[in-house]
Motif scaffolding. Structure first.
Motif, PDB file in Angstrom:
ATOM      1  N   UNK A   1       0.791  -1.139   0.082  1.00 40.87           N
ATOM      2  CA  UNK A   1      -0.029  -0.043   0.043  1.00 40.87           C
ATOM      3  C   UNK A   1       0.806   1.360   0.087  1.00 40.87           C
ATOM      4  N   UNK A   2       0.477   2.056  -0.797  1.00 42.77           N
ATOM      5  CA  UNK A   2       1.158   3.470  -0.781  1.00 42.77           C
ATOM      6  C   UNK A   2       1.353   4.263   0.508  1.00 42.77           C
ATOM      7  N   UNK A   3       2.455   4.926   0.909  1.00 45.33           N
ATOM      8  CA  UNK A   3       2.296   5.715   2.088  1.00 45.33           C
ATOM      9  C   UNK A   3       1.215   6.888   1.813  1.00 45.33           C
ATOM     10  N   UNK A   4       1.179   7.521   2.806  1.00 41.48           N
ATOM     11  CA  UNK A   4       0.120   8.740   2.694  1.00 41.48           C
ATOM     12  C   UNK A   4       0.816   9.695   1.660  1.00 41.48           C
TER      13      UNK A   4
ATOM     14  N   UNK B   1      -6.611   8.288   9.775  1.00 42.76           N
ATOM     15  CA  UNK B   1      -6.145   9.340  10.351  1.00 42.76           C
ATOM     16  C   UNK B   1      -5.189   9.424  11.656  1.00 42.76           C
ATOM     17  N   UNK B   2      -5.432   8.091  12.242  1.00 40.63           N
ATOM     18  CA  UNK B   2      -4.904   8.274  13.548  1.00 40.63           C
ATOM     19  C   UNK B   2      -3.148   7.554  13.488  1.00 40.63           C
ATOM     20  N   UNK B   3      -3.038   6.932  12.096  1.00 43.72           N
ATOM     21  CA  UNK B   3      -1.663   6.821  11.850  1.00 43.72           C
ATOM     22  C   UNK B   3      -0.588   7.639  11.132  1.00 43.72           C
TER      23      UNK B   3
ATOM     24  N   UNK C   1     -14.253  11.226  -7.613  1.00 38.70           N
ATOM     25  CA  UNK C   1     -14.992  10.309  -6.640  1.00 38.70           C
ATOM     26  C   UNK C   1     -14.057   9.011  -6.012  1.00 38.70           C
ATOM     27  N   UNK C   2     -13.441   8.613  -7.456  1.00 37.96           N
ATOM     28  CA  UNK C   2     -12.702   7.689  -6.684  1.00 37.96           C
ATOM     29  C   UNK C   2     -11.312   7.998  -5.947  1.00 37.96           C
ATOM     30  N   UNK C   3     -10.820   9.059  -6.323  1.00 34.43           N
ATOM     31  CA  UNK C   3      -9.684   9.622  -5.615  1.00 34.43           C
ATOM     32  C   UNK C   3     -10.140  10.094  -4.182  1.00 34.43           C
ATOM     33  N   UNK C   4     -11.259  10.496  -3.838  1.00 29.23           N
ATOM     34  CA  UNK C   4     -11.977  10.851  -2.606  1.00 29.23           C
ATOM     35  C   UNK C   4     -12.006   9.646  -1.888  1.00 29.23           C
ATOM     36  N   UNK C   5     -12.432   8.445  -2.279  1.00 31.57           N
ATOM     37  CA  UNK C   5     -12.364   7.160  -1.763  1.00 31.57           C
ATOM     38  C   UNK C   5     -11.229   6.692  -1.492  1.00 31.57           C
ATOM     39  N   UNK C   6     -10.386   6.902  -1.839  1.00 31.99           N
ATOM     40  CA  UNK C   6      -8.894   6.496  -1.433  1.00 31.99           C
ATOM     41  C   UNK C   6      -8.548   7.391  -0.317  1.00 31.99           C
ATOM     42  N   UNK C   7      -8.800   8.615  -0.475  1.00 28.81           N
ATOM     43  CA  UNK C   7      -8.205   9.308   0.592  1.00 28.81           C
ATOM     44  C   UNK C   7      -8.943   9.249   1.826  1.00 28.81           C
ATOM     45  N   UNK C   8     -10.375   9.087   1.779  1.00 28.87           N
ATOM     46  CA  UNK C   8     -11.145   8.755   2.972  1.00 28.87           C
ATOM     47  C   UNK C   8     -10.740   7.608   3.617  1.00 28.87           C
ATOM     48  N   UNK C   9     -10.237   6.611   2.887  1.00 33.03           N
ATOM     49  CA  UNK C   9      -9.834   5.430   3.345  1.00 33.03           C
ATOM     50  C   UNK C   9      -8.568   5.384   4.394  1.00 33.03           C
TER      51      UNK C   9
ATOM     52  N   UNK D   1      -1.815  14.912   8.763  1.00 36.73           N
ATOM     53  CA  UNK D   1      -3.393  15.280   8.901  1.00 36.73           C
ATOM     54  C   UNK D   1      -3.750  16.516   8.335  1.00 36.73           C
ATOM     55  N   UNK D   2      -2.958  17.638   8.455  1.00 32.33           N
ATOM     56  CA  UNK D   2      -3.249  18.919   7.875  1.00 32.33           C
ATOM     57  C   UNK D   2      -3.095  18.598   6.467  1.00 32.33           C
ATOM     58  N   UNK D   3      -2.415  18.069   5.771  1.00 36.88           N
ATOM     59  CA  UNK D   3      -2.276  17.660   4.357  1.00 36.88           C
ATOM     60  C   UNK D   3      -3.616  17.018   3.846  1.00 36.88           C
ATOM     61  N   UNK D   4      -3.863  16.103   4.656  1.00 33.36           N
ATOM     62  CA  UNK D   4      -4.796  15.140   4.500  1.00 33.36           C
ATOM     63  C   UNK D   4      -6.349  16.060   4.310  1.00 33.36           C
ATOM     64  N   UNK D   5      -6.611  16.905   5.481  1.00 35.35           N
ATOM     65  CA  UNK D   5      -7.644  17.933   5.565  1.00 35.35           C
ATOM     66  C   UNK D   5      -7.696  18.930   4.408  1.00 35.35           C
ATOM     67  N   UNK D   6      -6.461  19.519   3.861  1.00 30.37           N
ATOM     68  CA  UNK D   6      -6.577  20.138   2.694  1.00 30.37           C
ATOM     69  C   UNK D   6      -6.826  19.352   1.367  1.00 30.37           C
TER      70      UNK D   6
END
Length: 124
Positions: A29-32, A81-83, A70-78, A89-94
């Motif tokens: 799996x790719x890193x964040x 965040x705790x890891x 929508x597919x990109x959003x699914x991957x991002x929301x999967x 987490x800031x990058x993820x939110x943006x």
């Protein structure tokens, strides 16, 4: 004794080869950071027309770009965040905000309003 050693060596070699051949390739799996880069590059590609051409604004092209987002959003929301580190987490939110904004613009028909006070030919 020499024959037994050869036979054992051949048997051990065959077992090693059989073990390697039967092992399924592992998917990593790719890193964040890698995922964020992939999403950023995909979003940039969706917005950038080919050199010498205009952006395809047909309904089919708009719908296709929406599905890709929508597919990109699914991957991002999967992503868990705790890891993630605080910066991730800031990058993820943006990234999540930007994708949601693009998705909502399509959903609410922003492509039917090409001229606004913030965008259009007069802003260049």
């Amino acid at each position: 004794m020499n024959r037994i050693n050869k036979a054992l060596s051949l048997l051990a070699g065959a077992m090693l080869l059989a073990g390697c051949a039967s092992k399924a390739p592992e998917t990593v799996a790719p890193t964040f950071g890698e995922l964020a880069t992939q999403i950023w590059q995909a979003e940039t590609a969706l917005k950038t027309p080919a050199p010498g051409s205009l952006t395809d604004m047909s309904m089919a092209a708009l719908a296709e770009r929406q599905q890709q987002r929508l597919l990109l959003q699914q991957r991002l929301l999967a992503v868990d965040l705790a890891k993630l580190s605080e910066q991730e987490q800031i990058d993820h939110a943006i990234l999540a905000y930007r994708l949601a904004d693009e998705i909502d613009q399509y959903r609410f028909g922003a492509h039917f309003t090409p001229l606004t006070s913030e965008s259009g030919f007069h802003t260049f």
